[in-house]
Design a protein around this motif. Structure first.
Motif, PDB file in Angstrom:
ATOM      1  N   TYR A  27      39.033  31.773   6.025  1.00  0.00           N
ATOM      2  CA  TYR A  27      38.762  30.350   5.811  1.00  0.00           C
ATOM      3  C   TYR A  27      37.347  29.939   6.203  1.00  0.00           C
ATOM      4  O   TYR A  27      36.906  28.845   5.844  1.00  0.00           O
ATOM      5  N   GLN A  86      47.847  13.263  -1.450  1.00  0.00           N
ATOM      6  CA  GLN A  86      49.173  13.469  -0.873  1.00  0.00           C
ATOM      7  C   GLN A  86      49.640  12.317   0.019  1.00  0.00           C
ATOM      8  O   GLN A  86      50.807  12.266   0.372  1.00  0.00           O
ATOM      9  N   ASP A 101      43.276  18.957   9.574  1.00  0.00           N
ATOM     10  CA  ASP A 101      42.912  20.239   8.963  1.00  0.00           C
ATOM     11  C   ASP A 101      42.301  21.177  10.001  1.00  0.00           C
ATOM     12  O   ASP A 101      41.752  20.746  11.012  1.00  0.00           O
ATOM     13  N   VAL A 160      48.411  25.623  12.551  1.00  0.00           N
ATOM     14  CA  VAL A 160      49.870  25.764  12.425  1.00  0.00           C
ATOM     15  C   VAL A 160      50.394  27.048  13.069  1.00  0.00           C
ATOM     16  O   VAL A 160      51.606  27.196  13.236  1.00  0.00           O
ATOM     17  N   CYS A 184      49.779  24.404   2.198  1.00  0.00           N
ATOM     18  CA  CYS A 184      49.173  24.874   3.439  1.00  0.00           C
ATOM     19  C   CYS A 184      49.843  26.148   3.949  1.00  0.00           C
ATOM     20  O   CYS A 184      49.189  27.197   4.016  1.00  0.00           O
TER      21      CYS A 184
END
Ligand code: SAM
Length: 282
Positions: A27, A86, A101, A160, A184
């Protein structure tokens, strides 16, 4: 001792952590502007076409928030990325919306739109479309933009893969009233077991009786996070989505499936479909 309580041998735990770290490293090359261009412009976001993917997602979200069973004050969107679509329906129902995020570049992209409306993508057609779904004139989109800006209270860092994905004290102690998470979990996890573990982590952010709206990719093995950057994805099928939700204790209220028409397969990923799940935490 603690050794007998361990669910997995230490070796496997270490391997999981290495695989999770490799995803975090992937990422680092994520490009918000390229991602928006790949996924949030026509043909995938074509508001004239009934079979375009973005209008389908917006309609699912609109319906879920119109059913009248989701109430409360706080909505948390998990892994918002650089996108706002969203929360365009949910922002009318909840008084406080928290965007999150992992990447600072994505949080900055969201902050820019919240502060002065500048962004890599013009969200106006999205706002107009959601206004139409709500039975309002498309010109009400500026009111919706103002509403969204007034209810988003924070844009927070999240991971997460941590048992507590958000910093302590950032959301109410008993949890949010609603969780939304789109594309995600499957795109940040090395495999299904780690994805299910991450679902458990984010569920700790939801109060009992609260709702989860989960949208994600089916059958996808990679997507482009930037030009030439292939990010691996856990290829999911419908049954795995259901069993993952079940093993995290959710009651599945609704599952809808969208199958990608050939024209939507534009080379930015190998997704074959999209799922939309509405679930309740007992
Ligand atoms: N929700 C947006 C959407 O619907 O287009 C973005 C989805 S994008 C495929 C995946 C997002 O997960 C990226 O914004 C990425 O920064 C974020 N992410 C990466 N690692 C993460 C982690 N460990 N925890 C939470 N989010 C993560």
């Amino acid at each position: 001792g603690s050794a007998e309580l361990r669910e997995k041998p230490r070796r496997e735990e270490e391997e999981d952590e290495e695989a999770v770290d490799a995803m975090r490293v992937c990422y680092q090359g994520f490009d918000p502007a390229a991602y928006l261009q790949f996924n949030y412009t026509p043909p995938r976001a074509d508001f004239q076409r009934a079979d375009s993917i973005v209008p389908w997602k917006l309609a699912c979200l609109h319906r879920a928030f119109s059913e009248g069973d989701m109430q409360g004050e706080v909505l948390v969107d998990v892994g918002s990325g650089p996108t706002l679509y969203q929360v365009m329906s949910g922002c009318e129902v909840f008084g406080r919306v928290v965007l999150t995020d992992f990447l600072e570049v994505n949080r900055r992209e969201l902050q820019r739109w919240l502060q002065d409306g500048s962004s890599s993508l013009d969200w106006t057609p999205y706002l107009e479309y959601v206004c139409q779904l709500e039975g309002r004139r498309p010109s009400a989109s500026s009111e919706k933009a103002a509403r969204l800006r007034s209810v988003v209270s924070d844009v927070l860092p999240i991971d997460v893969h941590r048992p507590c994905p958000l910093a302590p004290g950032t959301i109410p102690a008993n949890g949010a009233d609603c969780l939304v998470s789109c594309f995600c979990l499957e795109s940040v996890s090395p495999d299904l077991a780690v994805l299910t573990r991450a679902l458990g982590h984010i569920s700790s952010l939801l109060r009992p009786g609260g709702h989860l709206l989960l949208i994600g990719a089916l059958g996808e093995s990679y997507y482009l996070g930037a030009a030439g950057l292939r990010i691996p994805v856990v290829p999911l099928d419908e049954a795995q989505v259901c069993s993952s939700l079940k093993s995290s204790g959710y009651q599945l209220l609704q599952l809808s499936i969208y199958t990608l028409p050939a024209e939507m397969r534009v080379g930015v990923d190998d997704v074959t479909g999209v799922f939309f799940a509405k679930a309740r935490k007992p």
